[in-house]
Design a protein around this motif. Structure first.
Motif, PDB file in Angstrom:
ATOM      1  N   ILE A 227      36.775  44.587  46.043  1.00 27.89           N
ATOM      2  CA  ILE A 227      36.336  43.847  47.228  1.00 27.89           C
ATOM      3  C   ILE A 227      35.054  44.452  47.787  1.00 27.89           C
ATOM      4  O   ILE A 227      34.080  43.744  48.059  1.00 27.89           O
ATOM      5  CB  ILE A 227      37.449  43.814  48.298  1.00 27.89           C
ATOM      6  N   GLY A 228      35.048  45.759  47.931  1.00 24.92           N
ATOM      7  CA  GLY A 228      33.857  46.437  48.450  1.00 24.92           C
ATOM      8  C   GLY A 228      32.645  46.245  47.569  1.00 24.92           C
ATOM      9  O   GLY A 228      31.535  45.970  48.057  1.00 24.92           O
ATOM     10  N   PHE A 229      32.842  46.347  46.255  1.00 26.02           N
ATOM     11  CA  PHE A 229      31.732  46.171  45.326  1.00 26.02           C
ATOM     12  C   PHE A 229      31.226  44.734  45.350  1.00 26.02           C
ATOM     13  O   PHE A 229      30.013  44.485  45.317  1.00 26.02           O
ATOM     14  CB  PHE A 229      32.151  46.591  43.912  1.00 26.02           C
ATOM     15  N   GLY A 230      32.144  43.769  45.434  1.00 28.31           N
ATOM     16  CA  GLY A 230      31.740  42.366  45.525  1.00 28.31           C
ATOM     17  C   GLY A 230      30.914  42.101  46.773  1.00 28.31           C
ATOM     18  O   GLY A 230      29.888  41.418  46.720  1.00 28.31           O
TER      19      GLY A 230
ATOM     20  N   TYR B  42      32.783  36.481  42.609  1.00 32.10           N
ATOM     21  CA  TYR B  42      33.908  36.585  41.683  1.00 32.10           C
ATOM     22  C   TYR B  42      34.517  37.979  41.667  1.00 32.10           C
ATOM     23  O   TYR B  42      35.739  38.133  41.563  1.00 32.10           O
ATOM     24  CB  TYR B  42      33.511  36.129  40.276  1.00 32.10           C
ATOM     25  N   VAL B  43      33.715  39.002  41.772  1.00 33.69           N
ATOM     26  CA  VAL B  43      34.249  40.366  41.870  1.00 33.69           C
ATOM     27  C   VAL B  43      35.085  40.490  43.143  1.00 33.69           C
ATOM     28  O   VAL B  43      36.185  41.050  43.133  1.00 33.69           O
ATOM     29  CB  VAL B  43      33.111  41.414  41.840  1.00 33.69           C
ATOM     30  N   LEU B  44      34.577  39.957  44.238  1.00 32.60           N
ATOM     31  CA  LEU B  44      35.293  39.963  45.511  1.00 32.60           C
ATOM     32  C   LEU B  44      36.641  39.241  45.386  1.00 32.60           C
ATOM     33  O   LEU B  44      37.679  39.753  45.811  1.00 32.60           O
ATOM     34  CB  LEU B  44      34.426  39.309  46.590  1.00 32.60           C
ATOM     35  N   LEU B  45      36.640  38.062  44.776  1.00 32.75           N
ATOM     36  CA  LEU B  45      37.878  37.293  44.616  1.00 32.75           C
ATOM     37  C   LEU B  45      38.870  38.001  43.692  1.00 32.75           C
ATOM     38  O   LEU B  45      40.078  37.989  43.943  1.00 32.75           O
ATOM     39  CB  LEU B  45      37.566  35.890  44.095  1.00 32.75           C
ATOM     40  N   TRP B  46      38.372  38.597  42.627  1.00 33.71           N
ATOM     41  CA  TRP B  46      39.237  39.360  41.725  1.00 33.71           C
ATOM     42  C   TRP B  46      39.873  40.517  42.490  1.00 33.71           C
ATOM     43  O   TRP B  46      41.056  40.812  42.334  1.00 33.71           O
ATOM     44  CB  TRP B  46      38.428  39.835  40.526  1.00 33.71           C
TER      45      TRP B  46
ATOM     46  N   LEU C 261      44.420  43.147  45.160  1.00 35.87           N
ATOM     47  CA  LEU C 261      44.989  43.701  46.382  1.00 35.87           C
ATOM     48  C   LEU C 261      46.320  43.036  46.729  1.00 35.87           C
ATOM     49  O   LEU C 261      47.331  43.719  46.935  1.00 35.87           O
ATOM     50  CB  LEU C 261      44.001  43.549  47.544  1.00 35.87           C
ATOM     51  N   PHE C 262      46.328  41.716  46.780  1.00 39.38           N
ATOM     52  CA  PHE C 262      47.541  41.025  47.205  1.00 39.38           C
ATOM     53  C   PHE C 262      48.660  41.111  46.168  1.00 39.38           C
ATOM     54  O   PHE C 262      49.826  41.291  46.533  1.00 39.38           O
ATOM     55  CB  PHE C 262      47.230  39.574  47.578  1.00 39.38           C
TER      56      PHE C 262
ATOM     57  N   LEU D 239      46.561  40.569  32.214  1.00 44.12           N
ATOM     58  CA  LEU D 239      45.856  39.503  31.510  1.00 44.12           C
ATOM     59  C   LEU D 239      44.453  39.285  32.075  1.00 44.12           C
ATOM     60  O   LEU D 239      43.488  39.141  31.316  1.00 44.12           O
ATOM     61  CB  LEU D 239      46.654  38.199  31.578  1.00 44.12           C
ATOM     62  N   SER D 240      44.321  39.278  33.399  1.00 47.31           N
ATOM     63  CA  SER D 240      42.986  39.081  33.981  1.00 47.31           C
ATOM     64  C   SER D 240      42.063  40.236  33.600  1.00 47.31           C
ATOM     65  O   SER D 240      40.880  40.018  33.315  1.00 47.31           O
ATOM     66  CB  SER D 240      43.057  38.915  35.495  1.00 47.31           C
ATOM     67  N   THR D 241      42.594  41.440  33.550  1.00 46.90           N
ATOM     68  CA  THR D 241      41.789  42.600  33.166  1.00 46.90           C
ATOM     69  C   THR D 241      41.393  42.523  31.698  1.00 46.90           C
ATOM     70  O   THR D 241      40.238  42.758  31.345  1.00 46.90           O
ATOM     71  CB  THR D 241      42.571  43.900  33.442  1.00 46.90           C
ATOM     72  N   LEU D 242      42.339  42.179  30.852  1.00 46.30           N
ATOM     73  CA  LEU D 242      42.063  42.092  29.423  1.00 46.30           C
ATOM     74  C   LEU D 242      41.041  40.999  29.116  1.00 46.30           C
ATOM     75  O   LEU D 242      40.088  41.227  28.361  1.00 46.30           O
ATOM     76  CB  LEU D 242      43.363  41.834  28.650  1.00 46.30           C
TER      77      LEU D 242
END
Length: 136
Positions: A21-24, A71-75, A80-81, A100-103
């Motif tokens: 989130i911070g990086f996004g 997209y980084v923020l949303l990821w 987080l949630f 799966l999202s990471t892969l």
């Protein structure tokens, strides 16, 4: 024992989510500022070898960084949630979602970074993949 271990990994992944989130946010709001110079110094020479960046190119970079930063923020929000509320022994789907999202991110992003010769991104993505994959 399992609960303590689970809590550790949940908190670890919450930190990953907050970091994303911070990086996004950083990318979205500081992309065309002096605070983004480190990234500009790494990526600009790969694509603009003559060191000339037109106003159109600068605008395009701003658009692309806004898009990718979002997209980084949303990821990060998803990390987080899911980490905070869904990870528990009975919710294997939440672990699978994060894994799966990471892969998929890794499988898609690293070859493109390599192809376009953005090698610092390849290194950073491999490191980040390892950090995320440890608990998944």
């Amino acid at each position: 024992m399992f609960t303590n271990n689970l809590n550790f990994w949940k908190n670890y992944l919450i930190i990953i989510g907050l970091s994303l989130i911070g990086f996004g946010i950083y990318i979205v709001f500081f992309k065309n500022s002096p605070a983004f110079t480190l990234f500009d110094n790494l990526i600009d020479p790969v694509f603009w070898t003559n060191e000339t960046i037109t106003e159109g190119t600068r605008n395009f970079k701003g658009f692309i960084y806004s898009f990718s930063g979002t997209y980084v923020l949303l990821w990060g929000i998803n990390f987080l949630f899911l980490s905070k509320y869904a990870l528990s022994p009975g919710n294997r789907w939440a672990w699978n979602c994060l894994a799966l999202s990471t892969l998929l991110w890794f499988i898609i992003m690293v070859p493109f970074s390599w192809y376009y010769k953005v090698y610092y991104n390849v290194f950073g993505d491999i490191l980040f993949f390892i950090l995320i994959s440890v608990p998944c």
